[in-house]
Design an enzyme around this catalytic site. Structure first.
Site, PDB file in Angstrom:
ATOM      1  N   GLY A   1      -8.357 -13.355  -5.644  1.00 27.21           N
ATOM      2  CA  GLY A   1      -7.692 -12.358  -6.458  1.00 27.21           C
ATOM      3  C   GLY A   1      -7.583 -12.592  -7.942  1.00 27.21           C
TER       4      GLY A   1
ATOM      5  CD  GLU B   1     -10.099 -16.368   2.151  1.00 27.27           C
ATOM      6  OE1 GLU B   1      -9.793 -15.195   1.835  1.00 27.27           O
ATOM      7  OE2 GLU B   1     -10.259 -16.733   3.308  1.00 27.27           O
ATOM      8  N   PRO B   2     -11.078 -17.799  -3.842  1.00 28.74           N
ATOM      9  CG  PRO B   2     -11.433 -19.480  -5.414  1.00 28.74           C
ATOM     10  CD  PRO B   2     -10.908 -19.245  -4.028  1.00 28.74           C
TER      11      PRO B   2
ATOM     12  NE  ARG C   1     -12.574  -9.639  -9.622  1.00 31.15           N
ATOM     13  CZ  ARG C   1     -13.096  -8.434  -9.360  1.00 31.15           C
ATOM     14  NH1 ARG C   1     -13.891  -7.861 -10.232  1.00 31.15           N
ATOM     15  NH2 ARG C   1     -12.789  -7.786  -8.244  1.00 31.15           N
TER      16      ARG C   1
ATOM     17  CE1 TYR D   1     -14.121  -1.158  -6.298  1.00 29.34           C
ATOM     18  CE2 TYR D   1     -15.320  -2.735  -7.641  1.00 29.34           C
ATOM     19  CZ  TYR D   1     -14.934  -2.275  -6.405  1.00 29.34           C
ATOM     20  OH  TYR D   1     -15.356  -2.936  -5.284  1.00 29.34           O
TER      21      TYR D   1
ATOM     22  CB  CYS E   1     -31.389  10.926  -9.915  1.00 35.11           C
ATOM     23  SG  CYS E   1     -33.099  10.628 -10.334  1.00 35.11           S
TER      24      CYS E   1
ATOM     25  CE1 TYR F   1     -16.540  -9.018  -4.461  1.00 35.88           C
ATOM     26  CE2 TYR F   1     -15.505  -9.679  -6.520  1.00 35.88           C
ATOM     27  CZ  TYR F   1     -15.579  -9.743  -5.146  1.00 35.88           C
ATOM     28  OH  TYR F   1     -14.693 -10.536  -4.455  1.00 35.88           O
TER      29      TYR F   1
END
Ligand SMILES: Cc1ncc(COP(=O)(O)O)c(C=O)c1O
Length: 443
Positions: free
Chosen positions: A250, A292-293, A295, A341, A368, A396
């Protein structure tokens, strides 16, 4: 090394990435290109471990493979002593093929198929995080059908009912969520009781992931309190105390110069202090703390390089005038985050670092769709052939890439000490049609 506001240059004035010159990387590997600073990824792995291990006695840091995974990445995190969180058969296959010790794997998923669960058992995955009651039954049955196998260690994923104040599509800890079992509604307790009563499952703890790209530790600390209250109830009902407490990932990263993210050391301090105090207050023994990192490990280490193509002035009404669009040779197929996002990025021209960024530009993809990569960024007036560098694109992006419009997915390279190594080769046009079938109907 590149950050949203700083970049280092080579002696010749080009953009320096891990001791390599961006132009040389482009000449060798083409664009779009994902470039990862290997030294920085390793630094982040070590910093994450050190921040928590120096404050709490038993810690397992698992890298969340969903952020970016390939064989080289899986091997790197294992070399750094991290565990690995996998959330699909594909991620599990990658980890096992890369040689990550299976005991260091944590298997996730809100809808694990019987095949995925069997694969996890047969690969010897250390811990499975059970998301729901049907999965618990399924898993218990699968282990029972493997005579002589050791009981499977499981954690139960709970939804602590916390709003992490991040983008609505990356919130997961609130009550109304597809992930985990509700604490408030009693589902989590039902799962614990069922797990404890299943002979082939070894229930050792709880998991919660409240959301992604968090600016500070508030949501985790809030979730922690709720989970520790639940741990007291579990002790009362079953006599068991938690061996493991997994708080998920997170911690956010800086995408733009204005982004303010709590420093890792402060984040670790806030979480471990809250945990130690919360445990002491409830007279609970210390569980192993698992994190659990994703990013935070890989996001800032990645830069995407694109070639600029069409540049055009478009008349606009609001405000009256024109807007300058620069189109790059990628877009939502290599980075869908702006569409998913409203993710914001900055960029600069890697081949014109010394020139004033005096022109407001909208950076468009070439799909497109109206795939705007960056709504507005100041650049030297771009020209076809320029190299656009987009920092903080390690997480990501490749892992969410698609073949939309039948685009081959880009290559990824690790750079460091002036060397580059290909870790994912660029897809070819033949890769694009490889799975297609032209055959008569089967009867
Ligand atoms: C269960 C779980 N763990 C870890 C992560 C990694 O999150 P982040 O990349 O924000 O650290 C995620 C992200 O969605 C997740 O769902």
């Amino acid at each position: 090394m590149v950050t949203p506001e700083a970049r280092s240059t080579t002696a010749a004035g080009g953009l320096e990435l891990g001791g390599c010159e961006a132009g040389a990387l482009v000449a060798r590997y083409g664009t779009p290109l994902y470039v990862f600073d290997e030294g920085l990824i390793r630094e982040k792995c070590r910093a994450y471990r050190a921040a928590f291990e120096s404050r709490y006695p038993q810690v397992d840091v698992a890298y969340a493979g969903k952020a970016f995974l390939c064989l080289a990445m899986a091997r790197l995190v294992a070399e750094e002593g991290l565990h690995l969180d996998v959330a699909s058969a594909g991620e599990l296959h990658t980890a096992v093929t890369a040689g990550v010790p299976p005991a260091r794997l944590v298997m996730h998923g809100n809808n694990k198929s019987p095949v995925e669960l069997a694969m996890a058992l047969d690969s010897g995955v250390g811990r499975i995080v059970v998301d729901n009651l049907p999965e618990l039954g399924l898993l218990g049955g699968l282990v029972a059908r493997r005579p002589g196998r050791r009981p499977q260690e499981i954690l139960i994923r709970v939804a602590p009912g916390v709003d992490p104040h991040t983008h609505r599509r990356i919130r997961t800890g609130q009550g109304d969520t597809k992930f985990g079992l509700s604490l408030a509604a009693g589902q989590a307790m039902e799962a614990v009781l069922q797990a404890v009563g299943t002979p082939h499952l070894l229930f050792t703890g709880l998991h919660a992931h409240v959301g992604s790209n968090l600016r500070d530790a508030r949501a985790q600390v809030q979730a922690l309190e709720t989970i520790l209250d639940f741990a007291v109830q579990v002790r009362e009902e079953t006599g068991l105390t938690l061996e493991n407490l997994n708080l998920g990932g997170g911690l956010g990263i800086r995408y733009l110069p204005r982004d303010e993210i709590m420093p890792l050391e402060d984040f670790a301090e806030a979480i471990t202090t809250a945990l130690l105090e919360g445990l002491a207050r409830r007279h609970l023994p210390l569980p192993r703390l698992m994190l659990e990192p994703g990013r935070a490990i890989v996001g800032e280490a990645g830069v995407t390089l694109y070639s600029v193509g069409t540049v055009k002035e478009v008349p606009i009404d609001e405000p009256p005038g024109t807007r300058l669009y620069a189109a790059i040779d990628g877009g939502m197929s290599d980075n869908p985050r702006p569409q998913l996002y409203d993710a914001a990025y900055t960029a600069f021209l890697a081949n014109r670092l010394g020139e004033p960024a005096d022109t407001e530009v909208r950076v468009a993809g070439k799909h497109c769709e109206t795939d705007i990569l960056i709504q507005s960024v100041a650049l030297p007036r771009p020209r076809a052939g320029d190299i656009l560098a987009v920092p903080s694109t390690g997480a990501y992006t490749y892992s969410m890439a698609s073949n939309y419009n039948r685009f081959p997915r880009p290559a990824a390279v690790f750079v460091g000490n002036g060397q580059a190594r290909l870790v994912v080769r660029r897809e070819t046009l033949d890769d694009i049609i490889r799975q297609d079938v032209l055959a008569p109907a089967e009867s």
